[in-house]
Design a protein around this motif. Structure first.
Motif, mmCIF file in Angstrom:
data_model
loop_
_atom_site.group_PDB
_atom_site.id
_atom_site.type_symbol
_atom_site.label_atom_id
_atom_site.label_comp_id
_atom_site.label_asym_id
_atom_site.label_seq_id
_atom_site.Cartn_x
_atom_site.Cartn_y
_atom_site.Cartn_z
ATOM 1 N N HIS A 1 28.966 65.802 11.391
ATOM 2 C CA HIS A 1 30.246 65.408 10.807
ATOM 3 C C HIS A 1 31.130 66.596 10.402
ATOM 4 O O HIS A 1 32.351 66.539 10.539
ATOM 5 C CB HIS A 1 30.006 64.514 9.575
ATOM 6 C CG HIS A 1 29.437 63.180 9.918
ATOM 7 N ND1 HIS A 1 28.219 62.735 9.445
ATOM 8 C CD2 HIS A 1 29.902 62.193 10.727
ATOM 9 C CE1 HIS A 1 27.983 61.520 9.931
ATOM 10 N NE2 HIS A 1 28.977 61.179 10.708
ATOM 11 N N ASP A 2 30.526 67.671 9.914
ATOM 12 C CA ASP A 2 31.321 68.775 9.382
ATOM 13 C C ASP A 2 31.493 69.943 10.344
ATOM 14 O O ASP A 2 32.447 70.714 10.218
ATOM 15 C CB ASP A 2 30.679 69.314 8.092
ATOM 16 C CG ASP A 2 30.805 68.352 6.931
ATOM 17 O OD1 ASP A 2 31.292 67.229 7.159
ATOM 18 O OD2 ASP A 2 30.430 68.707 5.807
ATOM 19 N N ILE A 3 30.584 70.108 11.298
ATOM 20 C CA ILE A 3 30.646 71.255 12.195
ATOM 21 C C ILE A 3 31.127 70.853 13.584
ATOM 22 O O ILE A 3 32.118 71.367 14.094
ATOM 23 C CB ILE A 3 29.264 71.953 12.281
ATOM 24 C CG1 ILE A 3 28.829 72.420 10.889
ATOM 25 C CG2 ILE A 3 29.332 73.131 13.248
ATOM 26 C CD1 ILE A 3 29.752 73.450 10.263
ATOM 27 N N PHE A 4 30.426 69.910 14.214
ATOM 28 C CA PHE A 4 30.817 69.434 15.544
ATOM 29 C C PHE A 4 31.036 67.925 15.491
ATOM 30 O O PHE A 4 30.206 67.144 15.961
ATOM 31 C CB PHE A 4 29.738 69.776 16.574
ATOM 32 C CG PHE A 4 29.569 71.248 16.807
ATOM 33 C CD1 PHE A 4 30.585 72.005 17.389
ATOM 34 C CD2 PHE A 4 28.399 71.892 16.444
ATOM 35 C CE1 PHE A 4 30.431 73.359 17.611
ATOM 36 C CE2 PHE A 4 28.233 73.253 16.660
ATOM 37 C CZ PHE A 4 29.258 73.989 17.247
ATOM 38 N N PRO A 5 32.162 67.491 14.910
ATOM 39 C CA PRO A 5 32.397 66.050 14.775
ATOM 40 C C PRO A 5 32.550 65.363 16.124
ATOM 41 O O PRO A 5 33.072 65.925 17.080
ATOM 42 C CB PRO A 5 33.702 65.996 13.964
ATOM 43 C CG PRO A 5 34.375 67.304 14.210
ATOM 44 C CD PRO A 5 33.272 68.300 14.380
ATOM 45 N N ASN A 6 32.050 64.136 16.166
ATOM 46 C CA ASN A 6 32.201 63.271 17.335
ATOM 47 C C ASN A 6 31.497 63.815 18.576
ATOM 48 O O ASN A 6 31.886 63.530 19.702
ATOM 49 C CB ASN A 6 33.676 63.026 17.659
ATOM 50 C CG ASN A 6 33.881 61.721 18.407
ATOM 51 O OD1 ASN A 6 33.249 60.722 18.098
ATOM 52 N ND2 ASN A 6 34.759 61.725 19.396
ATOM 53 N N ALA A 7 30.439 64.620 18.392
ATOM 54 C CA ALA A 7 29.683 65.164 19.515
ATOM 55 C C ALA A 7 28.228 64.750 19.401
ATOM 56 O O ALA A 7 27.702 64.577 18.299
ATOM 57 C CB ALA A 7 29.787 66.685 19.554
ATOM 58 N N ASP A 8 27.588 64.583 20.546
ATOM 59 C CA ASP A 8 26.166 64.224 20.562
ATOM 60 C C ASP A 8 25.471 65.031 21.641
ATOM 61 O O ASP A 8 25.993 65.189 22.751
ATOM 62 C CB ASP A 8 25.998 62.731 20.848
ATOM 63 C CG ASP A 8 24.575 62.260 20.609
ATOM 64 O OD1 ASP A 8 23.931 62.778 19.681
ATOM 65 O OD2 ASP A 8 24.116 61.367 21.341
ATOM 66 N N LEU A 9 24.297 65.559 21.330
ATOM 67 C CA LEU A 9 23.560 66.374 22.280
ATOM 68 C C LEU A 9 22.947 65.515 23.381
ATOM 69 O O LEU A 9 22.642 64.347 23.175
ATOM 70 C CB LEU A 9 22.435 67.133 21.569
ATOM 71 C CG LEU A 9 22.826 68.122 20.482
ATOM 72 C CD1 LEU A 9 21.576 68.748 19.862
ATOM 73 C CD2 LEU A 9 23.742 69.206 21.042
ATOM 74 N N PRO A 10 22.728 66.109 24.557
ATOM 75 C CA PRO A 10 21.979 65.416 25.599
ATOM 76 C C PRO A 10 20.479 65.624 25.417
ATOM 77 O O PRO A 10 20.044 66.447 24.603
ATOM 78 C CB PRO A 10 22.456 66.128 26.872
ATOM 79 C CG PRO A 10 22.652 67.548 26.415
ATOM 80 C CD PRO A 10 23.203 67.436 25.005
ATOM 81 N N THR A 11 19.701 64.905 26.173
ATOM 82 C CA THR A 11 18.294 65.224 26.391
ATOM 83 C C THR A 11 18.165 65.723 27.828
ATOM 84 O O THR A 11 19.038 65.460 28.679
ATOM 85 C CB THR A 11 17.382 64.006 26.203
ATOM 86 O OG1 THR A 11 17.679 63.041 27.232
ATOM 87 C CG2 THR A 11 17.592 63.372 24.833
ATOM 88 N N PHE A 12 17.058 66.410 28.116
ATOM 89 C CA PHE A 12 16.861 66.868 29.486
ATOM 90 C C PHE A 12 16.756 65.680 30.433
ATOM 91 O O PHE A 12 17.250 65.721 31.569
ATOM 92 C CB PHE A 12 15.616 67.753 29.603
ATOM 93 C CG PHE A 12 15.350 68.207 31.010
ATOM 94 C CD1 PHE A 12 16.183 69.119 31.635
ATOM 95 C CD2 PHE A 12 14.275 67.684 31.726
ATOM 96 C CE1 PHE A 12 15.956 69.518 32.940
ATOM 97 C CE2 PHE A 12 14.040 68.084 33.033
ATOM 98 C CZ PHE A 12 14.882 69.010 33.643
ATOM 99 N N ALA A 13 16.112 64.606 29.978
ATOM 100 C CA ALA A 13 15.963 63.415 30.822
ATOM 101 C C ALA A 13 17.334 62.835 31.183
ATOM 102 O O ALA A 13 17.545 62.402 32.335
ATOM 103 C CB ALA A 13 15.119 62.363 30.110
#
Length: 282
Positions: free
Chosen positions: A186-198
């Protein structure tokens, strides 16, 4: 919050602020460390060289950098004699910095990869630290894979048949997205989500062949610790530039990130892709 707003929230704090604690090339991504006496500058140069070599930049005519940051890759492409090096960023501050350097053969655009339409194909594509911003926490796994597949399909259509793509991204490892730190989300990279390798592998299927995969999570733990050490050393100047609250936010973010990499909750993937035959993907 759209992607451009989210990127500017983080990267448009000010070039002078980042210049206090990044290395001289302003490379804001995981370095490649060799040995206990390595320096951040040497480790970052090694990382840049990894990606340039991965796409055979020495013999390339045109190379695209998606998420070009402050232009470290573009600078080296220009110096190597590449005829055309194009960079995409969503940060006005980063684009202005790169343009001010007037690198030969370099064009930087404040443009999303979703909207980008090149006028010719490339010999290589490099993307370092941008992939983490493509999906949102509200996307289902299927939706995330769909976004990533669209990215890979577009990149494939921009590449020559014998071109190569080098991708670097943070990814979830021994941690679910539900367990991700809310402060970072929320405070550093808002609205972002990491991937998985799969998810990455599923999205690339039929578009790119995975040529090699490296996990540099301990490299990134060390990189974050080096950044934090430099920021502490220049805290007074940093506070003068951006205020105590912003400095504290970044110090906390670097500490939590280093811990996450050390514990294996998150990892750092460097993946080299070779395209499959048909380039007409959309």
């Amino acid at each position: 919050m759209d992607a451009a707003t989210a990127i500017r929230h983080h990267y448009d704090v000010g070039n002078s602020f980042f210049g206090l604690w990044l290395d001289k090339s302003l490379t804001y991504s995981c370095a490649i460390r060799e040995g206990t006496h390595d320096t951040l500058e040497a480790a970052q140069e090694r990382k840049l060289r990894f990606h340039l070599d991965a796409v055979r930049a020495g013999s390339a005519t045109r190379v695209l950098d998606i998420g070009c940051g402050w232009g470290a890759i573009l600078k080296r492409l220009s110096a190597s004699g590449v005829e055309r090096a194009e960079g995409l960023t969503l940060s006005d501050e980063q684009a202005a910095y790169v343009r001010s350097r007037e690198y030969r053969g370099v064009d930087v655009r404040v443009e999303n990869w979703l909207d980008y339409e090149p006028d010719a194909r490339f010999d290589g594509i490099i993307s370092i630290g941008a992939f983490e911003h493509f999906a949102t926490p509200d996307d289902s796994t299927a939706e995330k894979i769909g976004v990533y597949h669209h990215f890979f399909s577009r990149c494939r259509s921009w590449l020559h048949d014998d071109g190569l793509m080098s991708l670097q991204t943070i990814a979830y490892a021994n941690m679910s997205r539900e367990s991700a730190n809310q402060f970072v989300q929320h405070d550093i990279f808002p609205n972002a989500d990491l991937p998985t390798f799969a998810e990455i592998a599923a999205a690339a299927e039929g578009v790119f062949e995975v040529q090699s995969v490296h996990n540099g999570r301990l490299d990134y733990a060390w990189t974050c610790e080096e950044w934090a050490r430099r920021l502490r050393r220049h805290r007074s100047a940093a506070v003068d530039l951006v205020g105590a609250d912003v400095v504290a936010r970044y110090e906390r973010y670097l500490k939590l990130s280093a811990l996450g990499f050390r514990m294996g909750k998150i990892c750092l993937l460097r993946i080299v892709f070779r395209p499959y035959g048909d380039r007409h993907f959309r």
